[in-house]
Design an enzyme around this catalytic site. Structure first.
Site, PDB file in Angstrom:
ATOM      1  CB  VAL A 151       2.440  -8.263  -5.699  1.00  0.00           C
ATOM      2  CG1 VAL A 151       1.354  -7.191  -5.602  1.00  0.00           C
ATOM      3  CG2 VAL A 151       2.283  -9.296  -4.579  1.00  0.00           C
ATOM      4  CG  ASP A 192       4.994  -2.235  -0.868  1.00  0.00           C
ATOM      5  OD1 ASP A 192       3.939  -2.886  -0.745  1.00  0.00           O
ATOM      6  OD2 ASP A 192       5.179  -1.380  -1.735  1.00  0.00           O
ATOM      7  NE  ARG A 208      -2.242   2.721  -7.922  1.00  0.00           N
ATOM      8  CZ  ARG A 208      -2.788   2.367  -9.072  1.00  0.00           C
ATOM      9  NH1 ARG A 208      -2.444   2.980 -10.185  1.00  0.00           N
ATOM     10  NH2 ARG A 208      -3.708   1.430  -9.141  1.00  0.00           N
ATOM     11  CB  CYS A 227       5.797   3.584  -7.688  1.00  0.00           C
ATOM     12  SG  CYS A 227       6.068   4.500  -6.177  1.00  0.00           S
ATOM     13  CE  LYS A 266       3.235   4.812   0.184  1.00  0.00           C
ATOM     14  NZ  LYS A 266       2.161   4.736  -0.797  1.00  0.00           N
ATOM     15  CG  ASN A 267       0.508   1.750   1.351  1.00  0.00           C
ATOM     16  OD1 ASN A 267       0.681   2.894   0.889  1.00  0.00           O
ATOM     17  ND2 ASN A 267       1.250   0.729   1.006  1.00  0.00           N
TER      18      ASN A 267
HETATM   19  C1  EPZ Z   1      -1.388  -0.871  -2.718  1.00  0.00           C
HETATM   20  O1  EPZ Z   1      -1.318  -0.552  -4.088  1.00  0.00           O
HETATM   21  C2  EPZ Z   1      -0.238  -0.129  -2.063  1.00  0.00           C
HETATM   22  N1  EPZ Z   1      -0.395   1.306  -2.306  1.00  0.00           N
HETATM   23  C3  EPZ Z   1       1.087  -0.623  -2.641  1.00  0.00           C
HETATM   24  O2  EPZ Z   1       2.147   0.054  -1.975  1.00  0.00           O
HETATM   25  C4  EPZ Z   1       1.212  -2.117  -2.353  1.00  0.00           C
HETATM   26  O3  EPZ Z   1       2.425  -2.598  -2.898  1.00  0.00           O
HETATM   27  C5  EPZ Z   1       0.022  -2.831  -2.998  1.00  0.00           C
HETATM   28  O4  EPZ Z   1      -1.218  -2.281  -2.493  1.00  0.00           O
HETATM   29  C6  EPZ Z   1       0.038  -4.326  -2.726  1.00  0.00           C
HETATM   30  O5  EPZ Z   1       0.039  -4.546  -1.333  1.00  0.00           O
HETATM   31  C7  EPZ Z   1      -1.301   1.997  -1.578  1.00  0.00           C
HETATM   32  O6  EPZ Z   1      -1.989   1.454  -0.723  1.00  0.00           O
HETATM   33  C8  EPZ Z   1      -1.389   3.471  -1.865  1.00  0.00           C
HETATM   34  P1  EPZ Z   1      -3.115  -3.604  -5.854  1.00  0.00           P
HETATM   35  P2  EPZ Z   1      -2.541  -0.929  -5.074  1.00  0.00           P
HETATM   36  O7  EPZ Z   1      -4.368  -3.029  -6.407  1.00  0.00           O
HETATM   37  O8  EPZ Z   1      -3.809  -0.866  -4.321  1.00  0.00           O
HETATM   38  C9  EPZ Z   1      -3.255  -5.399 -10.197  1.00  0.00           C
HETATM   39  C10 EPZ Z   1       3.961   1.571  -1.818  1.00  0.00           C
HETATM   40  O9  EPZ Z   1       5.105   1.819  -2.243  1.00  0.00           O
HETATM   41  N2  EPZ Z   1      -4.456  -4.562 -10.439  1.00  0.00           N
HETATM   42  O10 EPZ Z   1      -3.170  -4.570  -4.723  1.00  0.00           O
HETATM   43  O11 EPZ Z   1      -2.426  -0.095  -6.294  1.00  0.00           O
HETATM   44  C11 EPZ Z   1      -1.988  -4.541 -10.167  1.00  0.00           C
HETATM   45  O12 EPZ Z   1      -1.537  -4.289 -11.471  1.00  0.00           O
HETATM   46  C12 EPZ Z   1       2.916   0.979  -2.761  1.00  0.00           C
HETATM   47  O13 EPZ Z   1       3.560   1.826  -0.652  1.00  0.00           O
HETATM   48  C13 EPZ Z   1      -5.127  -4.688 -11.653  1.00  0.00           C
HETATM   49  O14 EPZ Z   1      -4.752  -5.487 -12.508  1.00  0.00           O
HETATM   50  O15 EPZ Z   1      -2.145  -2.428  -5.405  1.00  0.00           O
HETATM   51  C14 EPZ Z   1      -1.016  -5.381  -9.392  1.00  0.00           C
HETATM   52  O16 EPZ Z   1      -0.414  -6.343 -10.254  1.00  0.00           O
HETATM   53  C15 EPZ Z   1       3.563   0.334  -3.978  1.00  0.00           C
HETATM   54  N3  EPZ Z   1      -6.215  -3.898 -11.888  1.00  0.00           N
HETATM   55  C16 EPZ Z   1      -1.920  -6.139  -8.411  1.00  0.00           C
HETATM   56  O17 EPZ Z   1      -3.273  -5.994  -8.886  1.00  0.00           O
HETATM   57  C17 EPZ Z   1      -6.681  -3.005 -10.951  1.00  0.00           C
HETATM   58  O18 EPZ Z   1      -7.687  -2.316 -11.201  1.00  0.00           O
HETATM   59  C18 EPZ Z   1      -1.835  -5.562  -7.004  1.00  0.00           C
HETATM   60  O19 EPZ Z   1      -2.259  -4.231  -7.078  1.00  0.00           O
HETATM   61  C19 EPZ Z   1      -5.979  -2.884  -9.721  1.00  0.00           C
HETATM   62  C20 EPZ Z   1      -4.873  -3.676  -9.485  1.00  0.00           C
END
Ligand code: EPZ
Length: 440
Positions: free
Chosen positions: A334, A312, A98, A122, A24-25
């Site tokens: 995370v 996850d 997203r 989410c 999915k990701n």
């Molecule tokens: C991706 O989300 C995945 N979703 C998530 O899976 C996964 O848990 C996550 O990566 C970490 O591996 C998709 O790929 C659609 P991040 P993403 O940007 O890209 C902070 C699932 O259920 N952050 O790595 O949104 C954020 O708040 C989902 O499949 C900022 O601060 O995750 C978090 O604390 C859940 N500012 C950390 O980084 C930003 O602009 C990780 O977020 C972006 C992120």
């Protein structure tokens, strides 16, 4: 309005075999990447999940011709007639995904403008996009926040940039990749995420004509090129769904073959699964997971970016830890708010307490702030059925696992959310001999 209601008769081991398809990701990101090509692309191993539907709708709105054979898992994308979409339509289509934020770079390259509605995703934390917007500005885009979303333009095109991520964000890394590949000149991304899904996206872009290299210190170098063409790609399997079914097998004392699973994407999970007392057998066609009998062992696990234990993976595992002997600790580093699902587990008899402190490992970003991001699980505790509501995608699947493991009847409300990330989960549950009935 009830968003899907499932009745579960728990206390039966899950036994049988299922097939997991593309991640999915990764799949929605590879779909967005097709926008960058001047010719058609074909993506295989595509699961029939909500996120694929949502992104297909958004791409069609921008003039991309999409054909999807769900049976075969083959998705055809023809971006030769990309055009601007109408703002109201985009907003209606974006739904709870997203992914729209990743349309920015490709649309700015193709059309010189983009409108992105306010994002969903989410409720597991703030889910900001500050990294994304800073990155797009660094490439030369103008970003104008409006009431319904964000309008971006790039009057003089996009140029390469040096970007340092404050945190190895998966989305921000994808944002950079999807923008840099067609930007003028060189881009250097420091502190990048290097998850298997990211590396699969790099493979897709390289097939299109991009020039990308990943250094051992997580710096990614991209040389912008003038043209990208369509790709043919088989998406890597979903390691999160695989781990979810593995945890379900452990929590219910079952035996599940997950066809399509790849060992190399799941090394850390498999180590933890074995340490808890689970057994697995890696085969050519997938991985078989089972409970070999005896006590499950409690342990300390800390989530982290790849190659650490994936955030996850912790929700499904926590359900199995409620059946382990002794005290387990999970330190979520995370996302700041990813233990909401434990409330329902406690209603079912689990003994889980959450803490603001960083427990079980090094201190993390959330340690000195008011986030309950560490959990202590005391087991084994017998689980009994209850009426529960799904909080988010992965927490929701954990509720399903808990209901399957619990003695008695549970009613799980809001299960339509699970369709976002778990393809045909009802037929998979039936294939694993679960006693489930859809009530709404
Ligand atoms: C991706 O989300 C995945 N979703 C998530 O899976 C996964 O848990 C996550 O990566 C970490 O591996 C998709 O790929 C659609 P991040 P993403 O940007 O890209 C902070 C699932 O259920 N952050 O790595 O949104 C954020 O708040 C989902 O499949 C900022 O601060 O995750 C978090 O604390 C859940 N500012 C950390 O980084 C930003 O602009 C990780 O977020 C972006 C992120």
């Amino acid at each position: 309005m009830v968003d899907g209601l499932l009745q579960v008769e728990g206390g039966r081991p899950l036994t049988g075999e299922i097939t997991v398809r593309g991640a999915k990701n990764l799949v929605p990101k590879a779909m967005v990447a097709a926008l960058l090509g001047t010719t058609a692309s074909v993506l295989r191993n595509v699961p029939g999940i909500r996120d694929v539907e949502v992104v297909s709708g958004l791409l069609r709105l921008h003039g991309v011709a999409i054909e999807y054979d769900e049976q075969e898992g083959v998705l055809g994308l023809d971006p030769s007639r990309v055009e601007s979409a109408h703002v109201a339509d985009i907003d209606a289509h974006a739904g709870s995904s997203r992914i729209p934020i990743l349309f920015c770079g490709p649309l700015l390259h193709r059309l010189g403008e983009a409108f992105i509605p306010d994002l969903g995703g989410c409720r597991i934390g703030d889910r900001p996009i500050d990294f994304h917007l800073d990155i797009l500005r660094t490439f030369g885009a103008t970003v104008d926040k409006q009431s319904q979303g964000i309008r971006l333009t790039a009057p003089s095109g996009l140029h390469g940039a040096v970007i340092e991520l404050p945190y190895p964000s998966v989305g921000a890394t994808e944002q950079t990749l999807l923008t840099a590949v067609r930007a003028r000149g060189l881009t250097e991304l420091r502190g990048a995420a290097v998850e298997p899904e990211i590396m699969d996206l790099v493979d897709v872009l390289q097939k299109m004509g991009a020039i990308i290299s990943v250094d051992t210190d997580r710096t990614i170098h991209i040389e912008g090129v003038d043209e990208l063409v369509g790709y043919h790609h088989v998406a890597l399997p979903d390691r999160i769904e695989t781990a979810s079914w593995a945890s379900a097998a452990l929590a219910t004392g079952g035996n599940v073959l997950v066809r399509g699973a790849h060992q190399s994407d799941m090394t850390t999970f498999l180590n933890v699964f074995r340490k808890v007392g689970g057994a697995f057998d890696v085969r050519e066609d997938g991985i078989r997971f089972w409970h070999p009998g005896g006590d499950l062992k409690s342990l300390v696990v800390e989530t982290n970016v790849h190659p650490g234990f994936m955030t996850d993976w912790q929700q499904p595992l926590v359900v199995a830890l409620t059946q382990a002997q002794g005290l387990s600790i999970v330190h979520e580093t995370v996302y700041e708010n990813r233990f909401g699902f434990t409330h329902a587990l406690c209603q079912m008899g689990a003994q889980i307490q959450v803490y603001r402190e960083c427990l079980g490992g090094a201190s993390c970003r959330f340690g000195q702030r008011n986030f309950y991001h560490s959990a202590v699980i005391s087991g084994p505790t017998p689980l009994h059925g209850a009426d529960i509501e799904v909080p988010d995608l992965r927490g929701g699947f954990s509720h399903l696992i808990a209901a399957l493991a619990a003695e008695g009847t549970s009613r799980v409300e809001g299960i339509n959310l699970i369709d976002r990330g778990y393809e045909s989960f009802m037929s998979k549950l039936k294939a694993l001999d679960a006693d489930v009935t859809r009530l709404a």
